[in-house]
Write an enzyme that holds these catalytic residues in place. Structure first.
Site, PDB file in Angstrom:
ATOM      1  N   SER A   1      11.341  -1.756  -4.354  1.00 28.85           N
ATOM      2  CA  SER A   1      11.127  -2.170  -5.722  1.00 28.85           C
ATOM      3  C   SER A   1      12.528  -2.201  -6.455  1.00 28.85           C
ATOM      4  CB  SER A   1      10.784  -0.500  -6.022  1.00 28.85           C
ATOM      5  OG  SER A   1      11.847   0.307  -5.558  1.00 28.85           O
TER       6      SER A   1
ATOM      7  N   CYS B   1       4.267  -8.083  -3.885  1.00 26.54           N
ATOM      8  CA  CYS B   1       4.994  -8.544  -4.852  1.00 26.54           C
ATOM      9  C   CYS B   1       4.760  -9.865  -5.669  1.00 26.54           C
ATOM     10  CB  CYS B   1       6.456  -8.559  -4.362  1.00 26.54           C
ATOM     11  SG  CYS B   1       6.511  -9.960  -3.187  1.00 26.54           S
TER      12      CYS B   1
END
Ligand code: NAD
Length: 483
Positions: free
Chosen positions: A227, A282
């Site tokens: 992240s 992602c």
């Protein structure tokens, strides 16, 4: 008793010196598959010391011999392809086809590393000055650390490890404690490769292990995927400790659909982008920008297609979308859906109450679609990392580009159009690292650099492709005069 995972340090499987363990849970069934140790700084120190010692001889091993080990490794991966794919399903929750895709892509990264001998050749100019030659030699640096996320437990470490060691470095890999089993299995295959001890090391764990890796003076660089919030911490800490670092962070990917788009091909592509791996990629689409008068027909077709998706346990061949990796992620996604409703978006398709027959306790969320989303809403700004689509209706191409470029992220963006002019402007102006033209998941293949913009990437040299060879090597310039 549940298996407690061990670390592979200097060619030996050793217990971590900890009392703390995280259960590894199958998200489709809630079965506890193993316990992942929270390795301590002492465990990390041992692994880095082993990698540091191994580096001395590994660096001197001819580069062709180094890549030959990788060829043996690749053959083992092919032999164990199904077994690895099933492990990915069991710990990460995706479907078996998605897992196979992941493993295939990871093997391609191993294959890319076979080309390292011709990618680390350096360069030379004779007579740079009268009778003087100048050479830039490409040299490895030492020990590298790789910190991996939960969502691609096989693929992500393969983006880094093969190139790092082919270049002559040694490595310590720390998988995510949520999905450590795949790497555990893969490192058993490394044993069969009979690499010199300490060239590759596996340390399980979380924050403490990551910190110890970043703080160890012998670690020359850190490759991180995860992240953006954690990525920023890793970037700051690693650079503070003098490491080179590459951070592939989070994402908020926009897909713009022009009014001239061919919906027959665009809609299946968009479905794959938003709901593949249940949105836990992602490169997953998160926002559809419906441009101009395609809005109503696009919305209708997306709804029809999403309603047909079969959600189920990843090992059931009929499942088209699997589970959310953890209960915690599921709660976070449900929280984002609630926030979307509270902020005024219209929930057209609600996947919150989905129950899968036979897997009632699984972490499932059905495909969800929000309409009437505006760029200022949380739904349009924050990474959801789940199967939630937000539709924003924009009047024209200009507004689409401006909306995308206002994002804090910049991992990927796609346009669906039949007009080359739009496509050209889009790829020229949109601030994202990966651009899709009539492609919903613009995933760079192994020989191309992979990275985003803004908060999606920190550092300068990307993972994969020639960038990865630059990251894992340094130039030394030699200027010579022989009389
Ligand atoms: P995460 O950031 O929570 O964890 C990533 C790694 O960092 C793990 O190994 C974890 O143990 C470690 N970690 C967590 N907190 C830490 C801390 N405070 N200090 C040091 N280390 C810490 O990410 P995740 O939830 O496992 O993965 C999902 C995220 O990864 C999503 O944001 C997704 O977009 C991103 N991702 C990005 C890419 C890319 O190429 N850009 C690819 C896959 C996933």
């Amino acid at each position: 008793m549940t298996t407690q995972l061990r670390n592979l340090i200097n060619g030996e499987w050793v217990e971590a010196t900890t009392e703390k363990f995280t259960p590894v849970i199958n998200p489709g069934t809630q079965e506890v598959l193993a316990e992942c140790p929270d390795s301590t700084p002492d465990d990390v120190k041992r692994a880095v010391n082993a990698a540091s010692t191994a580096y001395v001889e590994w660096r001197q091993t001819p580069v062709l011999s180094r890549t030959r080990y990788l060829m043996t490794f690749k053959n083992l991966l092919e032999e164990h392809f199904e077994k690895i794919s099933k492990l990915v399903v069991k710990e990460a929750g995706k479907t078996i086809d998605e897992a196979r895709g992941e493993v295939r892509r990871g093997i391609e990264s191993v294959e890319f590393a076979f080309s390292v001998p011709s990618l680390m050749t350096g360069f030379k100019v004779e007579d740079i000055s009268s009778g003087i030659d100048e050479t830039a030699e490409c040299q490895p640096l030492g020990v590298f650390a790789m910190l991996a996320p939960f969502n691609f437990p096989f693929l992500v470490p393969m983006w880094f490890l093969p190139v790092a060691i082919a270049c002559g470095n040694t490595m310590v890999v720390k998988p995510s404690p949520t999905t450590p089993l795949t790497m555990d299995y893969v490192f058993k295959l490394w044993e069969e490769v009979e690499l010199p001890e300490g060239v590759v090391n596996l340390v399980h764990g979380g924050v403490d292990a990551a910190n110890a890796l970043m703080e160890h003076p012998d670690v020359k660089g850190v490759s991180f995927v995860g992240s953006s919030t954690v990525g920023k911490i890793i970037y700051e800490k690693s650079t503070k400790h003098g490491k080179r670092v590459q951070i592939q962070g989070g994402a908020k990917n926009y897909l713009a659909v022009m009014s001239d788009a061919n919906l027959a091909t665009a809609v299946p592509n968009i479905m794959g982008s938003f709901y593949g791996c249940a949105g836990q990629r992602c490169l997953a689409g998160s926002v559809v920008l419906a441009v101009g008068d395609i809005y109503e027909s696009l919305k209708k077709e997306l709804l029809t297609a999403a309603r047909k998706l079969k959600v189920g346990y990843g090992l059931d061949d009929a499942s088209q979308m699997g589970a959310i990796a953890t209960q915690k992620s599921k709660e976070r996604i449900l929280g984002m859906i609630k926030k979307g409703i509270d902020e005024g978006a219209e929930l057209l398709l609600d996947g919150r109450n989905l129950v899968v027959d036979g897997y009632e306790t699984g972490n499932f969320i059905g495909p969800s679609i929000f309409d009437k989303v505006t760029p200022d809403m949380t739904l349009a700004q924050e990474e959801i990392f789940g199967p939630v689509m937000s539709i924003i209706h924009v009047p024209d191409f200009e507004t689409a580009v401006t909306t995308i470029n206002a994002s804090n992220y910049g991992n990927a963006a796609s346009i669906f159009t039949q007009k080359g002019g739009y496509a050209r402007e889009f790829k020229y102006r949109v601030n994202a690292g990966n651009i899709g033209v009539n492609v919903g998941v613009a995933a760079a293949t192994a020989s191309f650099p992979f990275g985003g913009k803004n908060d999606s990437f920190f550092g300068d040299l990307h993972g994969q492709g020639p960038d990865s060879v630059r990251f894992y090597t340094d130039y030394k310039v030699v200027i010579e005069r022989w009389v």
